[in-house]
Write an enzyme that holds these catalytic residues in place. Structure first.
Site, PDB file in Angstrom:
ATOM      1  N   GLU A  27       0.836  -1.213   0.000  1.00 56.26           N
ATOM      2  CA  GLU A  27       0.000   0.000   0.000  1.00 56.26           C
ATOM      3  C   GLU A  27       0.864   1.254   0.000  1.00 56.26           C
ATOM      4  OE1 GLU A  27      -2.973  -0.695  -0.722  1.00 56.26           O
ATOM      5  OE2 GLU A  27      -2.737  -2.822  -0.250  1.00 56.26           O
ATOM      6  N   HIS A  30       1.973   2.133  -3.389  1.00 54.63           N
ATOM      7  CA  HIS A  30       0.881   2.781  -4.128  1.00 54.63           C
ATOM      8  C   HIS A  30       0.829   4.293  -3.890  1.00 54.63           C
ATOM      9  CE1 HIS A  30      -1.288  -0.357  -6.123  1.00 54.63           C
ATOM     10  NE2 HIS A  30      -1.669  -0.982  -5.047  1.00 54.63           N
TER      11      HIS A  30
END
Ligand SMILES: [Zn+2]
Length: 828
Positions: A291, A294
């Site tokens: 994450e 990202h």
């Protein structure tokens, strides 16, 4: 509800720019609905033209464009036409919205442990219009100013840092430009751990009833978070741009996690309330790293359209493994990738739904969701590793960094990305990307040591000329006899070094798992594997062998009995916990239950139970390895005395004394064998009246044998509209776990008739999972395949998500039928 098409999105992005979004949510209206008022400011390049707004409210109170009211009758199928646009425009929409129970939109859950309510936003992929009015597409980014009214005592979190300006009223800092799909608000009496790193405020949050494990596990999670920030800052040369960084563990979450900038949401089973295996902590650390990657790739630079979703996911998947290996204690991350991720991706390549990594049509948003699979993640990441082998790591990182700087706060495409790679490397990547990114399928790689030839066979359905960079290793006993690098550029590659190497008992093509391919083992190696696998000193090569064996079973080239035999001999000696966990899950959950004929399944389960007992006996009591062994023993054992003891919390392995999750594994096994009844299960639930406890009880009840119990579970699954996404998963996951085919067979036609209509009240994301879990995979019979073919042939009945689940499950069923036909002379 029509799904936004690519051409509509292109037209809208050509016409307008969104300059700001103001969203005001009132979460203090009770458990069913919330208030949402949105003010959108946007410019239009062709004054006088028209576009449309996306909005899916429960009630539309008022809507204005540049001060002029638009009547509620103008809202049709989630869209409102906005005609006669000016150069500068303002839309104000005041609505009442409905909370969701399926994990999509603004989800509201109640924690039975204390009765507290929790809300979180999951707007991926196209749920934003159920929370606020917007232009819902990834390339119309805008800064967000969000304010929230919430019950007093709640905490509010979101993409911008939150401040409580008076009791129950919160203002979130105005954000950098965000795409609609990763805007979120999380609210409720969340428990928190807060700190700071390198000028970035950090927060970890979970339900109040998880406060103790959250606080206990926070140091490990924060250590990974800090290490990843440092690593990414060094690698990309671009600082984290979204202010605070919160990681919120939320209930009933469909995915593993979601990369909302500044406020990542995770499924809260990742806060381990009981004992945790190393493999689970590794997976959580990998998800944290994924994450965070990202934040740069996906959030700072976003794909222009959903057809480049792979670019987000492949990159984050690759970076997470790389970063865990380079910057955390989980240096075995690539081994985990082989057994946890690539086996998933190889399975996706074998179904008719396989697709190229990139360049899919994705004509509308819902079509794009169907490509969100093992290809986009695992194959994409493996492809990036091949790209790096092809152009060099320095060029790759230089290209990535330039791409991020050039497109910051905007959007990019595959062509943009490849352009940066070509400039950094000085190479033409046209042929490479056609073979690896734009063509589906995986090659079969084999190595013949005697002739020194490495063969590469592309699938007939998807011909391609993929260059592979790999190695081949040979092992005899505990010795690595040779390891030779190979660049396979044609269908056969002569490798003098391989031919010259001393002979080895076990030859492992792709031993370091650099490439993406089915590994075909030669017959001598296959014969040596059951006794020899455990001795191989390299865990990566062992993982590749396990993946090759399981793939071989699915392709009907390896007898499933050989895998069970290898399991009995090699698994108890394994010391890599990813291999232990993932291989046992595959063997117990798939190889035994579907590939072996019914009369051999109990014997094979006994092999697993014996191996688990052996591993438990030789492991340090209380160690994470002992925990894994105990779990697989609890799942596979037929020893009623042992199971009853454990269910009654007697004679438990060290460290599992108060572990309710472990107890549910035991109760589930007892339930599947008909050794407990609904009352017994209810008594255990009263002991563990939590979200997890209720799910454990539902799964166990669904597993109970007999027509009456099955009828109850099926009814709950297919007709009870109050059931949450997780409750449906628990019911579907437990349903097929008994062995009585006479009872189960009756539910085959009912699956095809009664599960697809759940789409009337369950969202696509959640229903795709339910449809997979509920599929009659245990009834490995021609009639099941025929029923499934008939369902797929009927036009217009199945939603895209359900169709995709059935296509994939049907393909796996046919793999089992083919294998039984080849290896089981008594098969029907
Ligand atoms: Zn991701």
């Amino acid at each position: 509800m029509p799904s936004l098409t690519r051409s509509e999105a292109t037209r809208r992005a050509t016409l307008i720019d969104v300059t700001s979004m103001e969203v005001d949510l009132d979460l203090d209206q009770g458990p069913d609905t919330f208030g949402s008022t949105t003010t959108i400011r946007f410019t239009c390049r062709e004054p006088g033209a028209a576009t449309f707004l996306d909005l899916r409210p429960h009630e539309l109170a008022s809507l204005t464009l540049n001060g002029e009211p638009i009547g509620p009758e103008e809202l049709v199928d989630g869209r409102v036409e906005l005609a006669g646009l000016a150069a500068d425009n303002t839309v104000v929409a005041a609505t009442t919205m409905r909370y969701s129970r399926d994990g999509q939109g603004l989800h509201r859950a109640v924690d039975p442990a204390d009765g507290e309510h929790y809300v979180y936003g999951h707007l991926f992929l196209d749920a934003a219009p159920t929370v606020f009015a917007c232009f819902d597409q990834p390339d119309l980014k805008a800064p967000y100013a969000v304010s929230v009214t919430a019950p007093e005592g709640w905490q509010v979190l979101g993409n911008g840092g939150a401040t409580q300006v008076r009791p129950g009223r919160w203002e979130l800092a105005r954000t950098q430009p965000l795409a609609t799909y990763f805007v979120t608000v999380c609210a409720g009496p969340y428990a928190s751990v807060r700190t700071e790193h390198d000028g970035i405020p950090l927060g970890l949050h979970a339900r109040a009833s998880l406060r103790e494990p959250l606080e206990r596990q926070a140091p490990q999670m924060l250590e990974v978070t800090r290490a990843c920030f440092d690593h990414y800052h060094g690698l990309f040369g671009v600082r984290y741009p979204f202010g605070e960084y919160h990681q919120v563990f939320v209930p009933e979450f469909n995915a593993g996690a979601m990369e909302n900038p500044g406020c990542v949401t995770f499924r809260d089973t990742m806060v381990f309330r009981g004992a945790a295996a190393r493999d689970e902590v590794l997976t959580r650390s990998n998800t944290i790293a994924h994450e965070m990657a990202h934040m740069w790739f996906g959030d700072l630079v976003t794909m222009r359209w959903w057809d480049d979703l792979w670019l987000n996911e492949s990159f984050a998947e690759y970076m997470a493994h790389r970063t865990c290996v380079a910057a955390t204690e989980f240096t075995e991350g690539w081994v985990d990738s082989t057994v946890a991720r690539k086996m998933w991706g190889y399975a996706a390549e074998r179904t008719p739904s396989t697709h190229p990594v990139a360049g899919g049509a994705a004509l509308d948003t819902q079509a794009a969701l169907q490509d969100f699979d093992g290809i986009s993640y695992a194959k994409g990441a493996a492809t990036l590793r091949q790209l790096i082998a092809h152009i060099g790591d320095d060029a790759f990182i230089e290209g990535v960094s330039a791409y991020l700087r050039e497109h910051a706060f905007g959007n990019g495409t595959l062509a943009d990305f490849l352009g940066f790679m070509e400039r950094a490397s000085g190479l033409d990547l046209g042929g490479w990307s056609r073979a690896w990114l734009l063509t589906a399928g995986l090659d079969v790689i084999a190595a013949d040591q005697e002739s020194g030839v490495v063969t590469r066979r592309a699938p007939a359905a998807h011909p391609a000329d993929r260059p592979h960079t790999l190695d081949v290793a040979g092992f005899t006993g505990r010795r690595e006899v040779f390891r030779v690098p190979v660049t396979a550029l044609g269908d056969t590659t002569d490798c003098a070094e391989l031919k010259a190497a001393p002979p080895a008992h076990i030859v492992v093509p792709n031993a370091s798992d650099l490439t993406w391919a089915t590994v075909a083992l030669d017959s001598d190696t296959l014969a040596a594997v059951p006794r020899g696998l455990a001795d191989i000193p390299d865990p990566q090569a062992r993982a590749v062998l396990w993946a090759a064996l399981v793939d071989g079973v699915c392709l009907a080239t390896v007898d499933p009995r050989l895998v069970v035999e290898t399991f009995g001999a090699a698994w108890p000696a394994e010391d890599n916990e990813s291999v232990l966990n993932r291989v046992a899950t595959a063997v117990l959950g798939r190889v035994i239950q579907t590939f072996l004929p019914p009369d051999e399944q109990d014997g094979a389960k006994a092999v697993v139970a014996k191996a688990a007992q052996e591993l438990l006996s030789r492991s340090v009591p209380g160690s994470t390895t002992a925990l894994l062994a105990a779990r697989f023993l609890a799942r596979s054992s037929a020893d009623e005395g042992l199971l009853r003891d454990w269910a009654g919390r007697q004679h438990l392995p060290a460290g599992l004394e108060g572990d309710s999750d472990f107890r549910w594994l035991v109760v589930r096994n007892l339930a599947g064998r008909g050794l407990v009844d609904a009352e017994d299960i209810e008594a255990v639930r009263r002991d563990d009246d939590t979200l997890a406890g209720r799910l454990g009880a539902l799964g166990a009840r669904a597993a109970l044998p007999g027509a009456e119990a099955k009828e109850w579970a099926w009814h709950e699954l297919t007709t009870n509209r109050e059931r949450s996404n997780y409750e449906l998963n628990a019911l579907a996951g437990g349903f097929w776990s008994e062995d009585d085919l006479d009872v189960l067979r009756g539910f085959v036609p009912r699956y095809f008739a009664e599960v697809p209509p759940l789409s009337a009240w369950v969202g696509a994301d959640a229903l795709g999972r339910v449809a997979t879990l509920a599929f009659p995979a245990r009834v490995v019979e021609r009639a099941t395949a025929d029923a499934s073919a008939a369902a797929l042939a009927a036009d217009g009945v199945l939603t895209p998500a359900v169709r995709r689940s059935i296509v994939d499950a049907d393909s796996e069923l046919r793999e089992a039928l083919r294998s039984r036909q080849r290896f089981d002379v008594t098969a029907a």
